[in-house]
Design a protein around this motif. Structure first.
Motif, short mmCIF file in Angstrom:
data_model
loop_
_atom_site.label_atom_id
_atom_site.label_comp_id
_atom_site.label_asym_id
_atom_site.label_seq_id
_atom_site.Cartn_x
_atom_site.Cartn_y
_atom_site.Cartn_z
N LYS A 170 7.27 -10.13 -2.56
CA LYS A 170 7.21 -10.14 -4.03
C LYS A 170 5.80 -9.80 -4.52
O LYS A 170 5.64 -9.02 -5.46
CB LYS A 170 7.66 -11.49 -4.56
N LEU A 171 4.78 -10.36 -3.88
CA LEU A 171 3.40 -10.08 -4.27
C LEU A 171 3.05 -8.61 -4.03
O LEU A 171 2.30 -8.00 -4.78
CB LEU A 171 2.43 -10.99 -3.51
N GLU A 172 3.62 -8.03 -2.97
CA GLU A 172 3.43 -6.60 -2.72
C GLU A 172 4.11 -5.78 -3.83
O GLU A 172 3.51 -4.85 -4.36
CB GLU A 172 4.02 -6.23 -1.36
N GLU A 173 5.34 -6.12 -4.17
CA GLU A 173 6.06 -5.42 -5.23
C GLU A 173 5.35 -5.51 -6.57
O GLU A 173 5.41 -4.58 -7.38
CB GLU A 173 7.48 -5.97 -5.35
N GLU A 174 4.67 -6.63 -6.81
CA GLU A 174 3.94 -6.83 -8.07
C GLU A 174 2.58 -6.12 -8.07
O GLU A 174 1.87 -6.14 -9.08
CB GLU A 174 3.74 -8.33 -8.31
N GLY A 175 2.20 -5.53 -6.94
CA GLY A 175 0.92 -4.83 -6.87
C GLY A 175 -0.27 -5.74 -6.64
O GLY A 175 -1.41 -5.35 -6.88
N ILE A 176 -0.02 -6.96 -6.16
CA ILE A 176 -1.11 -7.90 -5.89
C ILE A 176 -1.58 -7.77 -4.45
O ILE A 176 -2.77 -7.85 -4.17
CB ILE A 176 -0.64 -9.34 -6.19
N LEU A 177 -0.65 -7.53 -3.53
CA LEU A 177 -0.98 -7.33 -2.13
C LEU A 177 -0.67 -5.90 -1.72
O LEU A 177 0.22 -5.27 -2.28
CB LEU A 177 -0.16 -8.28 -1.23
N ARG A 178 -1.40 -5.43 -0.75
CA ARG A 178 -1.18 -4.11 -0.18
C ARG A 178 -0.70 -4.29 1.25
O ARG A 178 -1.29 -5.06 2.01
CB ARG A 178 -2.47 -3.30 -0.19
N ARG A 179 0.35 -3.59 1.62
CA ARG A 179 0.90 -3.65 2.98
C ARG A 179 0.37 -2.48 3.79
O ARG A 179 0.28 -1.35 3.31
CB ARG A 179 2.42 -3.56 2.90
N SER A 180 -0.01 -2.76 5.02
CA SER A 180 -0.41 -1.70 5.94
C SER A 180 0.09 -2.08 7.33
O SER A 180 0.67 -3.13 7.52
CB SER A 180 -1.93 -1.53 5.93
N THR A 181 -0.14 -1.21 8.28
CA THR A 181 0.29 -1.47 9.65
C THR A 181 -0.94 -1.79 10.49
O THR A 181 -1.93 -1.06 10.46
CB THR A 181 1.01 -0.24 10.22
N ARG A 182 -0.88 -2.89 11.20
CA ARG A 182 -1.99 -3.33 12.04
C ARG A 182 -2.15 -2.36 13.21
O ARG A 182 -1.22 -2.09 13.95
CB ARG A 182 -1.72 -4.75 12.54
N GLU A 183 -3.33 -1.82 13.32
CA GLU A 183 -3.66 -0.85 14.37
C GLU A 183 -3.39 -1.44 15.75
O GLU A 183 -3.79 -2.55 16.05
CB GLU A 183 -5.15 -0.47 14.24
N GLY A 184 -2.67 -0.69 16.57
CA GLY A 184 -2.44 -1.10 17.95
C GLY A 184 -1.25 -2.02 18.16
O GLY A 184 -0.76 -2.17 19.27
#
Length: 130
Positions: A50-64
């Motif tokens: 929900k926080l990601e959808e609201e633009g508060i958190l950014r999702r990325s992929t952890r390297e490795g």
């Protein structure tokens, strides 16, 4: 804009991310960091999404690892510049547009800001490797 109800769990997650601004965490790391006061795992997944959808958190992929990691966005214009992530500690830095402008000028590429992440080691992690 619709008002968002501020639950105790939501506030705890936001406080955790604010105390570690510039870093990204997996859900497992978030649960560990919250300790005994952590809500259930499914609640954390739901709130982080929900926080990601609201633009508060950014999702990325952890390297490795390929695991999803989340970090606090740096305001409304965070998707309009490049980022550098330390592969050692996960520190995330927001670059000003000078570097991006130089890349565009020298290569002719128009950079997609929302998908641009550079990887390397911060000064502290680079010193540990030597």
């Amino acid at each position: 804009m619709k008002a968002t109800y501020q639950t105790q769990q939501r506030r705890a997650i936001l406080d955790f991310f604010e105390s570690g601004a510039g870093k990204e965490y997996t859900v497992e790391e978030l649960l560990e960091g919250l300790g005994e006061s952590a809500p259930g795992k499914s609640t954390v997944y739901r709130l982080v999404k929900k926080l990601e959808e609201e633009g508060i958190l950014r999702r990325s992929t952890r390297e490795g690892t390929g695991k999803a990691a989340f970090g606090l966005l740096g305001g409304d214009r965070c998707a309009e510049h490049l980022h550098i992530r330390c592969t050692g500690c996960g520190l995330l830095l927001h670059l000003d547009n000078t570097a991006q402008d130089e890349l565009t000028r020298s290569t002719g590429f128009v950079i997609d800001d929302s998908r641009s992440m550079l990887y390397g080691r911060c000064a502290r992690c680079a010193r540990r490797v030597r």
